[in-house]
Design a protein around this motif. Structure first.
Motif, short mmCIF file in Angstrom:
data_model
loop_
_atom_site.label_atom_id
_atom_site.label_comp_id
_atom_site.label_asym_id
_atom_site.label_seq_id
_atom_site.Cartn_x
_atom_site.Cartn_y
_atom_site.Cartn_z
N GLY A 189 7.49 -0.03 2.26
CA GLY A 189 7.15 0.20 0.86
C GLY A 189 8.34 0.37 -0.05
O GLY A 189 8.17 0.51 -1.27
N ALA A 232 2.11 1.64 -3.50
CA ALA A 232 1.03 2.10 -4.37
C ALA A 232 0.77 3.58 -4.19
O ALA A 232 0.55 4.32 -5.16
N LYS A 233 0.80 4.03 -2.95
CA LYS A 233 0.57 5.46 -2.67
C LYS A 233 1.62 6.32 -3.37
O LYS A 233 1.32 7.41 -3.85
N LYS A 234 2.82 5.79 -3.46
CA LYS A 234 3.92 6.56 -4.04
C LYS A 234 3.92 6.51 -5.56
O LYS A 234 4.22 7.51 -6.23
N TYR A 235 3.56 5.35 -6.15
CA TYR A 235 3.77 5.16 -7.59
C TYR A 235 2.51 4.88 -8.40
O TYR A 235 2.58 4.81 -9.63
N ALA A 236 1.36 4.73 -7.75
CA ALA A 236 0.17 4.32 -8.51
C ALA A 236 -0.19 5.33 -9.59
O ALA A 236 -0.60 4.96 -10.70
N TRP A 270 0.83 -1.20 0.00
CA TRP A 270 0.00 0.00 0.00
C TRP A 270 0.87 1.26 0.00
O TRP A 270 0.52 2.25 -0.65
N ARG A 271 1.97 1.21 0.72
CA ARG A 271 2.86 2.37 0.72
C ARG A 271 3.50 2.58 -0.64
O ARG A 271 3.67 3.71 -1.09
#
Length: 395
Positions: free
Chosen positions: A353, A300-304, A297-298
């Motif tokens: 992450g 994803a928050k950075k690169y999604a 999740w961390r």
């Protein structure tokens, strides 16, 4: 110490088994699949990397530079097809020149033969390439990595090594008098030491052995196209973009293979199964593990957005994929490419992450666990094997 069990029959596991055998140890190799090199080794780009990209002094830098020589020497000695053809890393925009300059500095620090060249010089190597500057890397090559594995299996078989296919590891425990006991579907293997080279399942094998690994494997699928036969002439060798330094992936590139075909890719999307080579390859267990892992999740928050979304769009859009290639070779169009296949990268991720950006090898009593060995692990396999054999001796 006399007996070692190696879990995993990819190029790293087979290279470790060969190195331990050369040092006089009795070795058993356990591979869950019915064939050798079934996953990462059998689905990669077959590029012998030069060691250009990696932080000076890191395992990847040292082992890929040395491995570039040792894997080519091995291939030539044992009749495996290999060609040292060099490659171009091209900046297609002025904004990429600082990153290209950083790559040139890193090449010099790592002892990689590379030189900055002009667009005109780049077109002497690749007449169809588009760039504002380029880096020529002479020691990059192409090789048949599954063929390397076949050669290793022949050598191991001739040496009397116990090679076991269809042998998944189901349980691991400490032996009553030391060492380890490894349960497969058919047997319990007793050994003085365990080496875990299980790739996509390396963290699971480590947990079976009683470890709490510092990273978790999160699978990323890389999808490839190839140029149609009549358009292969657009590419003479290997053409790479300047990579994003914040990501572990090198970006979509063009690679002429030993058979003359030209592969294009890969992109990078989250796989929905540890061995998920297609979108429809789905494992509820594997997806649930990723969903329950805070690091995912961390990340994803950075690169999604937009990076991850762009990769997914390119996965479903041949037009977008072709447009990425056209940045390097403008003559490539959507009509020129056809789907080829995919591979899955076993990427180790920490709880915060962060992606593990170097080879990760952890030890316990009578155990060595290779927990992160994506590219350039195939290039570095013989060097990784020497390092692990030293650790086995010390343990």
């Amino acid at each position: 110490m006399r007996n070692v069990v190696v879990v995993g029959g990819g190029i790293v596991g087979l290279a470790v088994a060969w190195e331990l055998t050369r040092r006089g140890l009795d070795v058993t190799v356990l591979e869950k699949e019915p064939r050798w090199a079934a996953h990462q080794t059998g689905h990669n780009s077959n590029v012998v990397h030069a060691g250009l990209y990696y932080k000076p002094g890191s395992f990847k830098a040292r082992m890929s530079v040395a491995g570039n020589r040792s894997i080519v020497d091995f291939a030539r000695q044992y009749g495996v097809p290999v060609e040292v053809c060099g490659k171009l890393v091209v900046a297609t925009d002025e904004k990429e020149i600082p990153a290209l300059n950083t790559l040139a500095e890193r090449a010099e620090a790592n002892g990689v033969p590379a030189k900055k060249i002009s667009p005109a010089e780049a077109r002497e190597y690749e007449p169809e390439v588009a760039c504002v500057a380029a880096l020529r890397v002479e020691s990059t090559g192409i090789i048949d990595f599954p063929g390397v594995c076949q050669a290793l299996v022949r050598l191991l078989d001739e040496a009397g090594v116990d090679l076991r296919l269809n042998s998944p590891v189901l349980a691991i425990r400490a032996g009553s008098t030391g060492g380890v006991e490894v349960a497969t579907g058919d047997d319990v293997v007793q050994a003085d030491a365990l080496v875990n080279c299980a790739g996509l399942h390396s963290d699971r094998v480590a947990r079976l052995a009683g470890l709490t690994p510092s990273a978790k494997i999160v699978p990323f699928r890389g999808e490839y196209y190839e140029l149609k036969p009549e358009r292969r002439g657009l590419v003479k060798g290997l053409i790479y973009p300047v990579p994003d330094p914040t990501l572990p992936f090198l970006g979509v590139h063009l690679t002429r293979m030993l058979d003359g075909s030209v592969h294009a890719g890969p992109n990078a999307v989250l796989a929905l199964r540890r061995e998920g080579y297609r979108w429809r390859d789905f494992s509820a267990k594997d997806v649930a593990e990723v969903a329950a892992f805070p690091g995912a999740w961390r990340l994803a928050k950075k690169y999604a957005f937009p990076t991850g979304l762009d990769e997914v769009r390119r996965s479903f859009s041949k037009k977008r994929f072709a447009a990425s290639l056209a940045r390097l070779v403008p003559a490539v169009t959507e009509a020129d490419i056809v789907r080829h296949g995919s591979g899955v990268r076993a990427q180790a991720m920490r709880r915060d992450g962060s992606l593990v950006d170097d080879f990760l090898i952890e030890t316990a009593r009578d155990q060595v666990h290779v927990l992160n060995a994506p590219s350039p692990a195939a290039t570095s396999a013989l060097e990784i094997a020497r390092h692990i054999a030293d650790q086995v001796s010390e343990s």
